[in-house]
Design a protein around this motif. Structure first.
Motif, PDB file in Angstrom:
ATOM      1  N   GLY A  44      42.566  43.064   3.035  1.00 58.16           N
ATOM      2  CA  GLY A  44      42.040  42.559   1.775  1.00 58.16           C
ATOM      3  C   GLY A  44      42.772  43.118   0.570  1.00 58.16           C
ATOM      4  O   GLY A  44      43.126  42.382  -0.354  1.00 58.16           O
ATOM      5  N   LEU A  45      43.009  44.424   0.566  1.00 53.77           N
ATOM      6  CA  LEU A  45      43.714  45.045  -0.553  1.00 53.77           C
ATOM      7  C   LEU A  45      45.146  44.535  -0.673  1.00 53.77           C
ATOM      8  O   LEU A  45      45.691  44.426  -1.779  1.00 53.77           O
ATOM      9  N   LEU A  46      45.746  44.207   0.460  1.00 52.05           N
ATOM     10  CA  LEU A  46      47.118  43.693   0.440  1.00 52.05           C
ATOM     11  C   LEU A  46      47.175  42.285  -0.156  1.00 52.05           C
ATOM     12  O   LEU A  46      48.097  41.959  -0.918  1.00 52.05           O
ATOM     13  N   LEU A  47      46.185  41.448   0.148  1.00 58.25           N
ATOM     14  CA  LEU A  47      46.249  40.046  -0.233  1.00 58.25           C
ATOM     15  C   LEU A  47      45.559  39.719  -1.555  1.00 58.25           C
ATOM     16  O   LEU A  47      45.920  38.730  -2.208  1.00 58.25           O
ATOM     17  N   LEU A  48      44.580  40.512  -1.969  1.00 56.94           N
ATOM     18  CA  LEU A  48      43.820  40.183  -3.179  1.00 56.94           C
ATOM     19  C   LEU A  48      44.701  40.049  -4.428  1.00 56.94           C
ATOM     20  O   LEU A  48      44.508  39.110  -5.212  1.00 56.94           O
ATOM     21  N   PRO A  49      45.645  40.956  -4.677  1.00 54.77           N
ATOM     22  CA  PRO A  49      46.485  40.778  -5.878  1.00 54.77           C
ATOM     23  C   PRO A  49      47.228  39.449  -5.902  1.00 54.77           C
ATOM     24  O   PRO A  49      47.330  38.808  -6.953  1.00 54.77           O
ATOM     25  N   PHE A  50      47.738  39.013  -4.751  1.00 58.51           N
ATOM     26  CA  PHE A  50      48.429  37.724  -4.690  1.00 58.51           C
ATOM     27  C   PHE A  50      47.453  36.568  -4.898  1.00 58.51           C
ATOM     28  O   PHE A  50      47.797  35.555  -5.500  1.00 58.51           O
ATOM     29  N   ALA A  51      46.216  36.733  -4.395  1.00 57.30           N
ATOM     30  CA  ALA A  51      45.215  35.689  -4.569  1.00 57.30           C
ATOM     31  C   ALA A  51      44.846  35.526  -6.036  1.00 57.30           C
ATOM     32  O   ALA A  51      44.738  34.409  -6.551  1.00 57.30           O
ATOM     33  N   PHE A  52      44.659  36.638  -6.740  1.00 52.88           N
ATOM     34  CA  PHE A  52      44.327  36.566  -8.165  1.00 52.88           C
ATOM     35  C   PHE A  52      45.503  36.005  -8.970  1.00 52.88           C
ATOM     36  O   PHE A  52      45.323  35.249  -9.921  1.00 52.88           O
ATOM     37  N   ARG A  53      46.716  36.374  -8.571  1.00 55.04           N
ATOM     38  CA  ARG A  53      47.894  35.886  -9.276  1.00 55.04           C
ATOM     39  C   ARG A  53      48.024  34.373  -9.124  1.00 55.04           C
ATOM     40  O   ARG A  53      48.450  33.671 -10.050  1.00 55.04           O
ATOM     41  N   ALA A  54      47.640  33.861  -7.949  1.00 52.58           N
ATOM     42  CA  ALA A  54      47.717  32.417  -7.714  1.00 52.58           C
ATOM     43  C   ALA A  54      46.630  31.655  -8.460  1.00 52.58           C
ATOM     44  O   ALA A  54      46.699  30.436  -8.598  1.00 52.58           O
ATOM     45  N   GLY A  55      45.596  32.367  -8.913  1.00 52.94           N
ATOM     46  CA  GLY A  55      44.535  31.737  -9.682  1.00 52.94           C
ATOM     47  C   GLY A  55      43.640  30.818  -8.878  1.00 52.94           C
ATOM     48  O   GLY A  55      43.042  29.890  -9.441  1.00 52.94           O
ATOM     49  N   ALA A  56      43.523  31.056  -7.568  1.00 49.97           N
ATOM     50  CA  ALA A  56      42.742  30.155  -6.712  1.00 49.97           C
ATOM     51  C   ALA A  56      41.413  30.752  -6.271  1.00 49.97           C
ATOM     52  O   ALA A  56      40.716  30.145  -5.455  1.00 49.97           O
ATOM     53  N   ILE A  57      41.046  31.901  -6.787  1.00 54.71           N
ATOM     54  CA  ILE A  57      39.811  32.552  -6.369  1.00 54.71           C
ATOM     55  C   ILE A  57      38.601  31.667  -6.679  1.00 54.71           C
ATOM     56  O   ILE A  57      37.672  31.546  -5.878  1.00 54.71           O
ATOM     57  N   ARG A  58      38.605  31.022  -7.844  1.00 55.88           N
ATOM     58  CA  ARG A  58      37.473  30.161  -8.210  1.00 55.88           C
ATOM     59  C   ARG A  58      37.325  29.006  -7.229  1.00 55.88           C
ATOM     60  O   ARG A  58      36.211  28.622  -6.864  1.00 55.88           O
ATOM     61  N   THR A  59      38.437  28.456  -6.807  1.00 56.30           N
ATOM     62  CA  THR A  59      38.392  27.369  -5.821  1.00 56.30           C
ATOM     63  C   THR A  59      37.769  27.835  -4.522  1.00 56.30           C
ATOM     64  O   THR A  59      36.962  27.126  -3.901  1.00 56.30           O
ATOM     65  N   VAL A  60      38.125  29.036  -4.105  1.00 56.92           N
ATOM     66  CA  VAL A  60      37.574  29.590  -2.874  1.00 56.92           C
ATOM     67  C   VAL A  60      36.071  29.824  -3.016  1.00 56.92           C
ATOM     68  O   VAL A  60      35.283  29.480  -2.125  1.00 56.92           O
ATOM     69  N   LEU A  61      35.660  30.407  -4.132  1.00 56.80           N
ATOM     70  CA  LEU A  61      34.251  30.752  -4.314  1.00 56.80           C
ATOM     71  C   LEU A  61      33.367  29.520  -4.417  1.00 56.80           C
ATOM     72  O   LEU A  61      32.157  29.609  -4.151  1.00 56.80           O
ATOM     73  N   ARG A  62      33.911  28.381  -4.800  1.00 55.14           N
ATOM     74  CA  ARG A  62      33.121  27.146  -4.830  1.00 55.14           C
ATOM     75  C   ARG A  62      32.707  26.720  -3.422  1.00 55.14           C
ATOM     76  O   ARG A  62      31.774  25.931  -3.255  1.00 55.14           O
ATOM     77  N   HIS A  63      33.410  27.240  -2.426  1.00 57.02           N
ATOM     78  CA  HIS A  63      33.086  26.928  -1.021  1.00 57.02           C
ATOM     79  C   HIS A  63      32.482  28.151  -0.327  1.00 57.02           C
ATOM     80  O   HIS A  63      32.705  28.369   0.862  1.00 57.02           O
ATOM     81  N   TRP A  64      31.714  28.930  -1.045  1.00 56.94           N
ATOM     82  CA  TRP A  64      31.281  30.223  -0.509  1.00 56.94           C
ATOM     83  C   TRP A  64      30.378  30.094   0.707  1.00 56.94           C
ATOM     84  O   TRP A  64      30.407  30.960   1.589  1.00 56.94           O
ATOM     85  N   ARG A  65      29.593  29.030   0.793  1.00 57.88           N
ATOM     86  CA  ARG A  65      28.685  28.911   1.948  1.00 57.88           C
ATOM     87  C   ARG A  65      29.438  28.721   3.261  1.00 57.88           C
ATOM     88  O   ARG A  65      29.243  29.507   4.199  1.00 57.88           O
ATOM     89  N   PRO A  66      30.282  27.685   3.394  1.00 55.93           N
ATOM     90  CA  PRO A  66      31.033  27.569   4.653  1.00 55.93           C
ATOM     91  C   PRO A  66      31.994  28.732   4.871  1.00 55.93           C
ATOM     92  O   PRO A  66      32.249  29.123   6.014  1.00 55.93           O
ATOM     93  N   LEU A  67      32.505  29.310   3.779  1.00 57.30           N
ATOM     94  CA  LEU A  67      33.403  30.457   3.924  1.00 57.30           C
ATOM     95  C   LEU A  67      32.666  31.653   4.500  1.00 57.30           C
ATOM     96  O   LEU A  67      33.201  32.380   5.346  1.00 57.30           O
ATOM     97  N   LEU A  68      31.420  31.853   4.076  1.00 52.66           N
ATOM     98  CA  LEU A  68      30.630  32.960   4.611  1.00 52.66           C
ATOM     99  C   LEU A  68      30.343  32.755   6.094  1.00 52.66           C
ATOM    100  O   LEU A  68      30.440  33.698   6.897  1.00 52.66           O
ATOM    101  N   VAL A  69      30.007  31.524   6.473  1.00 50.80           N
ATOM    102  CA  VAL A  69      29.755  31.230   7.888  1.00 50.80           C
ATOM    103  C   VAL A  69      31.028  31.447   8.704  1.00 50.80           C
ATOM    104  O   VAL A  69      30.997  32.028   9.800  1.00 50.80           O
ATOM    105  N   PHE A  70      32.152  30.964   8.175  1.00 53.88           N
ATOM    106  CA  PHE A  70      33.437  31.184   8.846  1.00 53.88           C
ATOM    107  C   PHE A  70      33.712  32.668   9.024  1.00 53.88           C
ATOM    108  O   PHE A  70      34.123  33.119  10.108  1.00 53.88           O
TER     109      PHE A  70
END
Length: 301
Positions: A44-70
């Motif tokens: 997580g620590l390795l990938l989070l900076p790249f995820a924030f830089r890509a600006g896609a965190i909001r897109t991911v969090l919009r799918h938090w329910r299926p993501l949590l199940v996954f």
């Protein structure tokens, strides 16, 4: 399969064939919750900076329910169960039992309303694959050591369900930020248990190297490749690398840890492999024709 698909397949066969060896080494020096926390925190620590830089965190969090199940099906439950099982099971045996993922996946697809028909070939594959599991685990069960086997089978169930969730509900979510959020979520879930079981002394160097390998290669890198493989070949064929990574797990266990390799293990692996191939085989019927004269493929993937 495309050239890119084959490349992803080979990489997955290796990077998810060696975790069993690394888990076996690491769990001898740290607790199960700490190991799950450490490998997910590193990834997580390795990938989070790249995820924030890509600006896609909001897109991911919009799918938090299926993501949590996954995340629960792929990591939270399976990684605890598999790690706990390897406190007593050989890493090679754990890897072989995980080879049942395609067989279990075929059953799950059918039970969840998948369009795939359960042909005679696939029925035979399920029977042969499950027979291989029975051959593999029967001596262990006879010796009263049933729970670790059950833990690995439950791990296989989680591994079979997770790709279906990803393909049905998360296919449009970018893989890197999704992996970063999932790994960070698991690390947060296991933080209290990891603190409670924190090692009193610094683990040996081989344990630390094993944890680093699990976090960097078998977790962060592996999931990026895994998501790419699912998108390239589909969820059913994405788990076909489980035909190969048990062989990698056995080879690593035998060569590095000196684990046993006998006729029973080889015959069980052969049954599981044949069963998995049949259970996920493609049944193609002759092409039918629309009124307009265009051929239509009616085969089932």
């Amino acid at each position: 399969m495309t050239r890119r698909g084959w490349l992803l397949f080979v990489v997955m066969s290796v990077v998810w064939g060696i975790p069993y060896l690394l888990i076996k080494v690491a769990v001898d020096g740290v607790s199960v919750p700490f190991l799950v926390f450490a490998r997910t925190a590193v990834g997580g620590l390795l990938l989070l900076p790249f995820a924030f830089r890509a600006g896609a965190i909001r897109t991911v969090l919009r799918h938090w329910r299926p993501l949590l199940v996954f995340t629960v099906c792929e990591m939270v439950g399976p990684w605890f169960l598999l790690t706990d099982a390897e406190r007593t099971l050989p890493s090679s045996l754990a890897g072989l039992i995980i080879a049942t993922v395609p067989v279990i996946g075929a059953i799950v697809v059918r039970l969840t309303g998948g369009a795939e028909r359960l042909t005679w070939k696939r029925r035979a594959g399920l029977i042969v694959g499950l027979a291989g599991v029975a051959v593999l685990v029967s001596p262990k069960l006879g010796g009263g050591d049933a729970w670790p086997i059950v833990e690995v089978l439950l791990t296989s169930l989680g591994y079979a369900i997770a790709p279906l969730i990803m393909a049905r509900y998360l296919n449009d979510v970018p893989g890197l930020p999704m992996t970063a959020v999932s790994l960070s979520t698991v690390a947060l879930i296991y933080t209290p248990a990891a603190i409670a079981t924190w090692p009193e002394h610094r683990p040996d160097a081989d344990v630390l190297w094993a944890i680093a390998g699990l976090g960097l290669i078998c977790t962060a890198l592996a999931f990026l490749v895994f998501f790419a493989l699912i998108r390239e070949v589909g969820p059913a064929r994405a788990t076909v690398f489980t035909y190969v990574n048990p062989a990698v797990a056995v080879l690593a266990g035998v060569l590095v840890l000196g684990e046993p390799l006998d006729a029973l293990i080889l015959s069980a692996f052969a049954l599981i492999l044949v069963g998995s191939v049949l259970a996920t085989s493609r049944d193609v019927r002759p092409a039918e024709t629309h009124r307009g004269g265009n051929p239509v493929e009616t085969g089932v993937r």
